[in-house]
Design a protein around this motif. Structure first.
Motif, PDB file in Angstrom:
ATOM      1  N   LEU A 116     -36.320 -41.279 -57.433  1.00 55.51           N
ATOM      2  CA  LEU A 116     -35.631 -40.217 -56.690  1.00 55.51           C
ATOM      3  C   LEU A 116     -35.399 -40.613 -55.244  1.00 55.51           C
ATOM      4  O   LEU A 116     -36.305 -41.087 -54.565  1.00 55.51           O
ATOM      5  N   GLN A 117     -34.176 -40.376 -54.792  1.00 56.23           N
ATOM      6  CA  GLN A 117     -33.817 -40.626 -53.396  1.00 56.23           C
ATOM      7  C   GLN A 117     -33.321 -39.370 -52.696  1.00 56.23           C
ATOM      8  O   GLN A 117     -33.268 -39.325 -51.472  1.00 56.23           O
ATOM      9  N   LEU A 118     -32.944 -38.359 -53.487  1.00 54.63           N
ATOM     10  CA  LEU A 118     -32.429 -37.117 -52.922  1.00 54.63           C
ATOM     11  C   LEU A 118     -32.800 -35.966 -53.837  1.00 54.63           C
ATOM     12  O   LEU A 118     -32.568 -36.027 -55.041  1.00 54.63           O
ATOM     13  N   THR A 119     -33.374 -34.925 -53.237  1.00 50.64           N
ATOM     14  CA  THR A 119     -33.682 -33.698 -53.966  1.00 50.64           C
ATOM     15  C   THR A 119     -32.855 -32.574 -53.369  1.00 50.64           C
ATOM     16  O   THR A 119     -32.949 -32.286 -52.179  1.00 50.64           O
ATOM     17  N   ILE A 120     -32.022 -31.969 -54.210  1.00 49.42           N
ATOM     18  CA  ILE A 120     -31.202 -30.827 -53.826  1.00 49.42           C
ATOM     19  C   ILE A 120     -31.998 -29.581 -54.193  1.00 49.42           C
ATOM     20  O   ILE A 120     -32.338 -29.379 -55.360  1.00 49.42           O
ATOM     21  N   VAL A 121     -32.304 -28.760 -53.201  1.00 46.42           N
ATOM     22  CA  VAL A 121     -33.138 -27.577 -53.393  1.00 46.42           C
ATOM     23  C   VAL A 121     -32.250 -26.342 -53.357  1.00 46.42           C
ATOM     24  O   VAL A 121     -31.598 -26.065 -52.343  1.00 46.42           O
ATOM     25  N   LEU A 122     -32.245 -25.594 -54.473  1.00 46.41           N
ATOM     26  CA  LEU A 122     -31.423 -24.390 -54.592  1.00 46.41           C
ATOM     27  C   LEU A 122     -32.326 -23.181 -54.820  1.00 46.41           C
ATOM     28  O   LEU A 122     -32.989 -23.087 -55.850  1.00 46.41           O
ATOM     29  N   GLY A 123     -32.373 -22.292 -53.878  1.00 42.01           N
ATOM     30  CA  GLY A 123     -33.096 -21.050 -54.067  1.00 42.01           C
ATOM     31  C   GLY A 123     -34.511 -21.055 -53.519  1.00 42.01           C
ATOM     32  O   GLY A 123     -35.127 -22.096 -53.324  1.00 42.01           O
ATOM     33  N   LYS A 124     -35.030 -19.844 -53.285  1.00 46.74           N
ATOM     34  CA  LYS A 124     -36.314 -19.713 -52.599  1.00 46.74           C
ATOM     35  C   LYS A 124     -37.498 -20.193 -53.421  1.00 46.74           C
ATOM     36  O   LYS A 124     -38.483 -20.647 -52.853  1.00 46.74           O
ATOM     37  N   TYR A 125     -37.436 -20.126 -54.737  1.00 43.33           N
ATOM     38  CA  TYR A 125     -38.566 -20.591 -55.545  1.00 43.33           C
ATOM     39  C   TYR A 125     -38.648 -22.118 -55.521  1.00 43.33           C
ATOM     40  O   TYR A 125     -39.726 -22.683 -55.395  1.00 43.33           O
ATOM     41  N   ALA A 126     -37.510 -22.770 -55.591  1.00 44.24           N
ATOM     42  CA  ALA A 126     -37.488 -24.229 -55.470  1.00 44.24           C
ATOM     43  C   ALA A 126     -37.871 -24.642 -54.053  1.00 44.24           C
ATOM     44  O   ALA A 126     -38.586 -25.625 -53.842  1.00 44.24           O
ATOM     45  N   GLN A 127     -37.422 -23.869 -53.083  1.00 44.02           N
ATOM     46  CA  GLN A 127     -37.764 -24.138 -51.686  1.00 44.02           C
ATOM     47  C   GLN A 127     -39.276 -24.050 -51.483  1.00 44.02           C
ATOM     48  O   GLN A 127     -39.885 -24.924 -50.859  1.00 44.02           O
ATOM     49  N   ALA A 128     -39.905 -23.014 -52.015  1.00 48.38           N
ATOM     50  CA  ALA A 128     -41.352 -22.835 -51.846  1.00 48.38           C
ATOM     51  C   ALA A 128     -42.131 -23.979 -52.484  1.00 48.38           C
ATOM     52  O   ALA A 128     -43.172 -24.392 -51.968  1.00 48.38           O
ATOM     53  N   TYR A 129     -41.618 -24.531 -53.571  1.00 56.76           N
ATOM     54  CA  TYR A 129     -42.311 -25.621 -54.257  1.00 56.76           C
ATOM     55  C   TYR A 129     -42.083 -26.960 -53.552  1.00 56.76           C
ATOM     56  O   TYR A 129     -43.022 -27.706 -53.305  1.00 56.76           O
ATOM     57  N   HIS A 130     -40.832 -27.281 -53.273  1.00 55.07           N
ATOM     58  CA  HIS A 130     -40.490 -28.608 -52.759  1.00 55.07           C
ATOM     59  C   HIS A 130     -40.651 -28.745 -51.247  1.00 55.07           C
ATOM     60  O   HIS A 130     -40.841 -29.861 -50.757  1.00 55.07           O
ATOM     61  N   LEU A 131     -40.536 -27.654 -50.519  1.00 53.22           N
ATOM     62  CA  LEU A 131     -40.704 -27.662 -49.064  1.00 53.22           C
ATOM     63  C   LEU A 131     -41.615 -26.482 -48.682  1.00 53.22           C
ATOM     64  O   LEU A 131     -41.182 -25.524 -48.038  1.00 53.22           O
ATOM     65  N   PRO A 132     -42.878 -26.532 -49.101  1.00 52.29           N
ATOM     66  CA  PRO A 132     -43.758 -25.367 -48.949  1.00 52.29           C
ATOM     67  C   PRO A 132     -43.932 -24.885 -47.509  1.00 52.29           C
ATOM     68  O   PRO A 132     -44.165 -23.700 -47.293  1.00 52.29           O
ATOM     69  N   ASP A 133     -43.807 -25.757 -46.534  1.00 53.30           N
ATOM     70  CA  ASP A 133     -43.948 -25.338 -45.137  1.00 53.30           C
ATOM     71  C   ASP A 133     -42.785 -24.460 -44.674  1.00 53.30           C
ATOM     72  O   ASP A 133     -42.858 -23.871 -43.594  1.00 53.30           O
ATOM     73  N   THR A 134     -41.730 -24.392 -45.457  1.00 53.07           N
ATOM     74  CA  THR A 134     -40.536 -23.644 -45.050  1.00 53.07           C
ATOM     75  C   THR A 134     -40.364 -22.336 -45.805  1.00 53.07           C
ATOM     76  O   THR A 134     -39.377 -21.638 -45.589  1.00 53.07           O
ATOM     77  N   LYS A 135     -41.302 -21.982 -46.670  1.00 55.73           N
ATOM     78  CA  LYS A 135     -41.043 -20.867 -47.582  1.00 55.73           C
ATOM     79  C   LYS A 135     -40.831 -19.519 -46.898  1.00 55.73           C
ATOM     80  O   LYS A 135     -40.268 -18.621 -47.489  1.00 55.73           O
ATOM     81  N   LYS A 136     -41.228 -19.390 -45.628  1.00 57.49           N
ATOM     82  CA  LYS A 136     -41.007 -18.125 -44.925  1.00 57.49           C
ATOM     83  C   LYS A 136     -39.724 -18.125 -44.095  1.00 57.49           C
ATOM     84  O   LYS A 136     -39.349 -17.108 -43.529  1.00 57.49           O
ATOM     85  N   LEU A 137     -39.050 -19.266 -44.034  1.00 51.42           N
ATOM     86  CA  LEU A 137     -37.802 -19.335 -43.269  1.00 51.42           C
ATOM     87  C   LEU A 137     -36.657 -18.689 -44.039  1.00 51.42           C
ATOM     88  O   LEU A 137     -36.517 -18.912 -45.246  1.00 51.42           O
ATOM     89  N   PRO A 138     -35.815 -17.934 -43.366  1.00 48.93           N
ATOM     90  CA  PRO A 138     -34.623 -17.401 -44.030  1.00 48.93           C
ATOM     91  C   PRO A 138     -33.684 -18.549 -44.430  1.00 48.93           C
ATOM     92  O   PRO A 138     -33.645 -19.593 -43.772  1.00 48.93           O
ATOM     93  N   LEU A 139     -32.933 -18.323 -45.480  1.00 47.92           N
ATOM     94  CA  LEU A 139     -32.046 -19.355 -46.020  1.00 47.92           C
ATOM     95  C   LEU A 139     -31.116 -19.935 -44.960  1.00 47.92           C
ATOM     96  O   LEU A 139     -31.003 -21.149 -44.826  1.00 47.92           O
ATOM     97  N   THR A 140     -30.450 -19.084 -44.196  1.00 50.71           N
ATOM     98  CA  THR A 140     -29.483 -19.579 -43.215  1.00 50.71           C
ATOM     99  C   THR A 140     -30.161 -20.499 -42.203  1.00 50.71           C
ATOM    100  O   THR A 140     -29.646 -21.579 -41.901  1.00 50.71           O
TER     101      THR A 140
END
Length: 190
Positions: A116-140
């Motif tokens: 893997l060289q690039l992970t495309i993260v779609l949605g808050k559940y994927a965001q919480a898993y793949h970038l856990p430090d960002t899970k409280k940030l709004p999408l925008t």
């Protein structure tokens, strides 16, 4: 790998809670260089068994600069939603992915993707898993800070037609982010 994918395809962990029964939908090959980490299949995907075989998929392929053949080449693109089965309909769209799926399968499948060289993260559940430090940030805010995770990760708004209003309010996304995404995808897949 074939055994792991076969096990996933037969998974029925949360079948009693699924309105249409279990039908795991993933695309997987250990050679994949790009991972699309989404939420869960919608009803059209459940019916066809083909990931992103809907309007969201059309837009996503356009954003990535890929043809159908390129997108559905598992040697290049892995598609692992947080929940592998259609979770059912909620008040304002589909229900969240079932909580049983990711703990049962995700770590094993990700460990089997060494290229893997690039992970495309779609949605808050994927965001919480793949970038856990960002899970409280709004999408925008998170999408605006895309360079902080680049070039290994990119958070995108969901490509659903439901997000047309967000896209109109945030023209910088199509002007700044999508050209860089297309370039990165082309570099990774060369």
């Amino acid at each position: 790998m074939n055994e792991l994918v076969a096990q996933v395809s037969k998974c029925v962990i949360c079948e009693p809670q699924l309105p249409l029964g279990a039908r795991p939908v993933i695309q997987f090959n250990p050679n994949a260089r790009i991972l699309i980490a989404g939420q869960a299949p919608g009803i059209k995907v459940h019916q066809s068994g083909i990931p992103f075989n809907d309007q969201s998929g059309e837009r996503l392929r356009q954003w990535l600069g890929l043809t159908n053949d390129q997108f559905y080449d598992a040697n290049n693109i892995a598609i692992l939603p947080m929940g592998f089965c259609y979770p059912g309909k909620g008040k304002s769209g589909d229900l969240p992915p079932r909580k049983e799926c990711a703990p049962a399968w995700r770590a094993q499948l990700l460990a089997a993707l060494p290229n893997l060289q690039l992970t495309i993260v779609l949605g808050k559940y994927a965001q919480a898993y793949h970038l856990p430090d960002t899970k409280k940030l709004p999408l925008t805010e998170l999408v605006k800070s895309w360079r902080d995770y680049w070039p290994s990760h990119l958070v995108l708004p969901h490509p659903s037609p439901r997000n047309n209003i967000w896209l109109k309010k945030n023209p910088w996304f199509e002007q700044e982010v999508l050209p860089e995404l297309k370039k990165r995808v082309a570099e990774v897949l060369l």
